[in-house]
Write a protein that holds these residues in place. Structure first.
Motif, mmCIF file in Angstrom:
data_model
loop_
_atom_site.group_PDB
_atom_site.id
_atom_site.type_symbol
_atom_site.label_atom_id
_atom_site.label_comp_id
_atom_site.label_asym_id
_atom_site.label_seq_id
_atom_site.Cartn_x
_atom_site.Cartn_y
_atom_site.Cartn_z
ATOM 1 N N LYS A 28 0.959 -1.228 -0.046
ATOM 2 C CA LYS A 28 0.161 -0.090 -0.092
ATOM 3 C C LYS A 28 0.835 1.297 -0.009
ATOM 4 N N THR A 33 -1.106 4.578 -2.329
ATOM 5 C CA THR A 33 -2.632 4.355 -2.196
ATOM 6 C C THR A 33 -2.949 4.369 -0.882
ATOM 7 N N THR A 35 -5.856 2.708 -0.146
ATOM 8 C CA THR A 35 -6.547 1.589 0.175
ATOM 9 C C THR A 35 -5.463 0.356 0.300
ATOM 10 N N ASP A 36 -5.834 -0.788 0.897
ATOM 11 C CA ASP A 36 -5.140 -2.041 0.833
ATOM 12 C C ASP A 36 -5.437 -2.389 -0.519
ATOM 13 N N GLU A 139 -2.100 6.494 7.973
ATOM 14 C CA GLU A 139 -2.435 5.330 7.289
ATOM 15 C C GLU A 139 -4.185 5.237 7.635
#
Length: 191
Positions: A28, A33, A35-36, A139
């Motif tokens: 990630k 990004t 999102t995972d 995060e």
């Protein structure tokens, strides 16, 4: 019965992660990004587009068709892209990711704690507050947009807009400056 292509791809990715000592959160972060992407692909939330497959493969210095081939030899660490090598070394040093669960009040209080550094400033941007937060909290929040949302809602009694906007000459909505008016903790009271 054979596995479907998505499950097979996830198995290959999981093998690479284990081989290099990486975790989903590392992918990630390397892909930059919010999102995972691994979980998204697993759950079928965001199907694996060629672009995504290519981006993941490039983390290992491969083309998507090389990465997706279970017979393809795993590259040596020294042949990986620099950022991936650095992430592998960092992960080996810090160990597995530790997940801290934040509830809404904890998130708000953590942002208020971060505002302490901005209390004497005439103005600051939500992005500056976001950048000052611990990585694990960033995060959890995902982006600067969440900070701006908190300032408009739950933390509206803690900050106010100055009326100035950052003009970087870019298209789109300009960031607005804020100032601290209170460091009192607690959820905003409903009127």
């Amino acid at each position: 019965m054979s596995k479907n292509i998505v499950d097979e791809y996830i198995d290959i990715l999981q093998y690479y992660l284990e081989y290099y000592g990486l975790y989903h959160i590392d992918i990630k972060n390397l892909l930059n990004t919010s999102t995972d992407i691994v979980q998204d692909i697993k759950k079928g939330k965001n199907g694996p587009t060629l672009k995504k497959l290519g981006e993941i493969a490039q983390l290992f210095g491969l083309n998507y068709y090389e990465f997706g081939n279970p017979e393809f030899k795993v590259p040596e660490k020294e042949n990986l892209p620099t950022l991936t090598q650095e992430k592998i070394l960092w992960r080996a040093e810090v160990g597995p990711p530790q997940s801290k669960k934040y509830n809404k009040l904890d998130l708000n209080n953590a942002v208020i704690d971060a505002l302490e550094a901005f209390k004497d400033m005439e103005k600051f941007l939500p992005s500056e507050v976001y950048d000052s937060l611990p990585q694990e909290l960033k995060e959890k929040l995902g982006s600067t947009i969440r900070i701006t949302g908190l300032f408009s809602d739950e933390l509206s009694e803690n900050v106010e807009k100055t009326g100035e906007k950052l003009d970087k000459g870019e298209v789109g909505r300009k960031q607005e400056y804020y100032k601290v008016i209170s460091l009192e903790k607690g959820l905003k009271r409903k009127k």
